[in-house]
Design a protein around this motif. Structure first.
Motif, PDB file in Angstrom:
ATOM      1  N   ALA A 204     -29.988  -3.616 -29.715  1.00 49.07           N
ATOM      2  CA  ALA A 204     -30.803  -2.593 -29.059  1.00 49.07           C
ATOM      3  C   ALA A 204     -30.469  -2.473 -27.584  1.00 49.07           C
ATOM      4  CB  ALA A 204     -32.291  -2.928 -29.247  1.00 49.07           C
ATOM      5  N   GLU A 205     -30.432  -3.607 -26.902  1.00 47.68           N
ATOM      6  CA  GLU A 205     -30.163  -3.561 -25.460  1.00 47.68           C
ATOM      7  C   GLU A 205     -28.760  -3.056 -25.143  1.00 47.68           C
ATOM      8  OE1 GLU A 205     -30.394  -6.517 -21.550  1.00 47.68           O
ATOM      9  OE2 GLU A 205     -30.997  -7.203 -23.544  1.00 47.68           O
ATOM     10  N   GLU A 208     -28.749   0.806 -25.530  1.00 46.26           N
ATOM     11  CA  GLU A 208     -29.410   1.503 -24.422  1.00 46.26           C
ATOM     12  C   GLU A 208     -28.547   1.465 -23.165  1.00 46.26           C
ATOM     13  OE1 GLU A 208     -33.170  -0.303 -23.962  1.00 46.26           O
ATOM     14  OE2 GLU A 208     -33.995   0.470 -25.854  1.00 46.26           O
ATOM     15  N   SER A 209     -27.963   0.318 -22.868  1.00 44.16           N
ATOM     16  CA  SER A 209     -27.083   0.211 -21.709  1.00 44.16           C
ATOM     17  C   SER A 209     -25.873   1.117 -21.861  1.00 44.16           C
ATOM     18  CB  SER A 209     -26.635  -1.241 -21.525  1.00 44.16           C
ATOM     19  OG  SER A 209     -25.717  -1.352 -20.462  1.00 44.16           O
TER      20      SER A 209
END
Length: 284
Positions: A204-205, A208-209
């Motif tokens: 997920a991270e 998004e990044s």
């Protein structure tokens, strides 16, 4: 009839949008000045300074420590590509040093090729510097700005900058894939650990990044393109204003010259007219 009218309105609307990003014809002299300043006076020397650092980083056996088999194979390909890129940059540097002797269309191709090669090498190095989280991401932004400065044609500049964005994404995806392969190999030799409740999705991270970074690259592409178009349009207006002022001065000078010639011819014609009148009166 209504459908045709709506299609015409839509075509006009999109035409107005494309008209905003329509750049004036490239100025060969200005293009050569930009290439001379950015590529020859700055870029060549920066590459000469960075070349020893890059070679030490890639060819030093102790620089990466212990590598897995997949990364070792990729590093071998990267070293080979580095040698090829060095040869290409040496040839491009020779062409840039003698850029006054080559034609403008060929120089445009050389500059575009240099940008593509540099982007491919940067994406390859990003594999060993953290992928999406690499600090080299800011160099990708610098490449976008550089392309906006030295590539004169709008369509080529947009394509090259989209290529920059695509290679950044590709390098990050390959780095994640290499990490997954390494984890699978590691898991095959270690016992499985029980996952705790409420575990966070590790993808997920990074996703998004990735989205934020890619959007920033695309935004920088549009902004740089818009700024270059505005600068070129301002330059074109100034050139047209100078040309108009020059023509106006030429017309004023021609008017003054015509008035001076008329004044110079007026007195002899008056004398001739008086003499003819006197001769005519005397003959009578």
């Amino acid at each position: 009839m209504t459908e045709a009218t709506s299609l015409d309105a839509l075509r006009q609307r999109w035409g107005a949008v494309f008209e905003v990003f329509k750049a004036p014809p490239p100025d060969p002299l200005l293009f050569r000045q930009r290439v001379r300043f950015v590529e020859r006076n700055i870029g060549v020397w920066v590459k000469l300074v960075l070349a020893p650092v890059i070679y030490w980083y890639l060819f030093n056996p102790n620089a990466f420590g212990a590598l897995s088999v997949p990364r070792e194979d990729v590093l071998g390909y990267l070293r080979t590509f580095t040698l090829m890129m060095t040869a290409a940059n040496i040839g491009a540097g020779i062409l840039l040093w003698g850029m006054d002797e080559i034609s403008t269309p060929f120089l445009e191709r050389v500059v575009s090729a240099i940008s593509l090669v540099d982007t491919a090498f940067l994406a390859a190095v990003t594999l060993f510097c953290g992928g999406f989280d690499s600090i080299l991401y800011w160099v990708f932004l610098g490449l976008v700005i550089r392309n906006a400065a030295i590539i004169p044609r709008t369509e080529i500049q947009v394509l090259v900058n989209l290529f920059v964005c695509a290679l950044y994404v590709l390098s990050g995806v390959l780095e994640l894939r290499l990490t997954q392969v390494e984890n699978q190999v590691l898991d095959s030799y270690t016992p499985q650990l029980e996952s705790g409740l409420g575990a966070v999705d590790p993808a997920a991270e990074p996703f998004e990044s990735l989205m934020l970074r890619v959007l920033l690259l695309l935004l920088m592409t549009v902004v740089c393109l818009g700024l270059r178009i505005l600068i070129d349009r301002q330059r074109q207006r100034e050139a047209e204003a100078q040309e108009f002022a020059l023509k106006q001065e030429q017309l004023e000078a021609a008017g003054r010259l015509a008035a001076e010639i008329a004044h110079q011819l007026k007195n002899p014609l008056g004398i001739i007219n008086n003499a003819a009148y006197t001769l005519q009166k005397t003959v009578r």
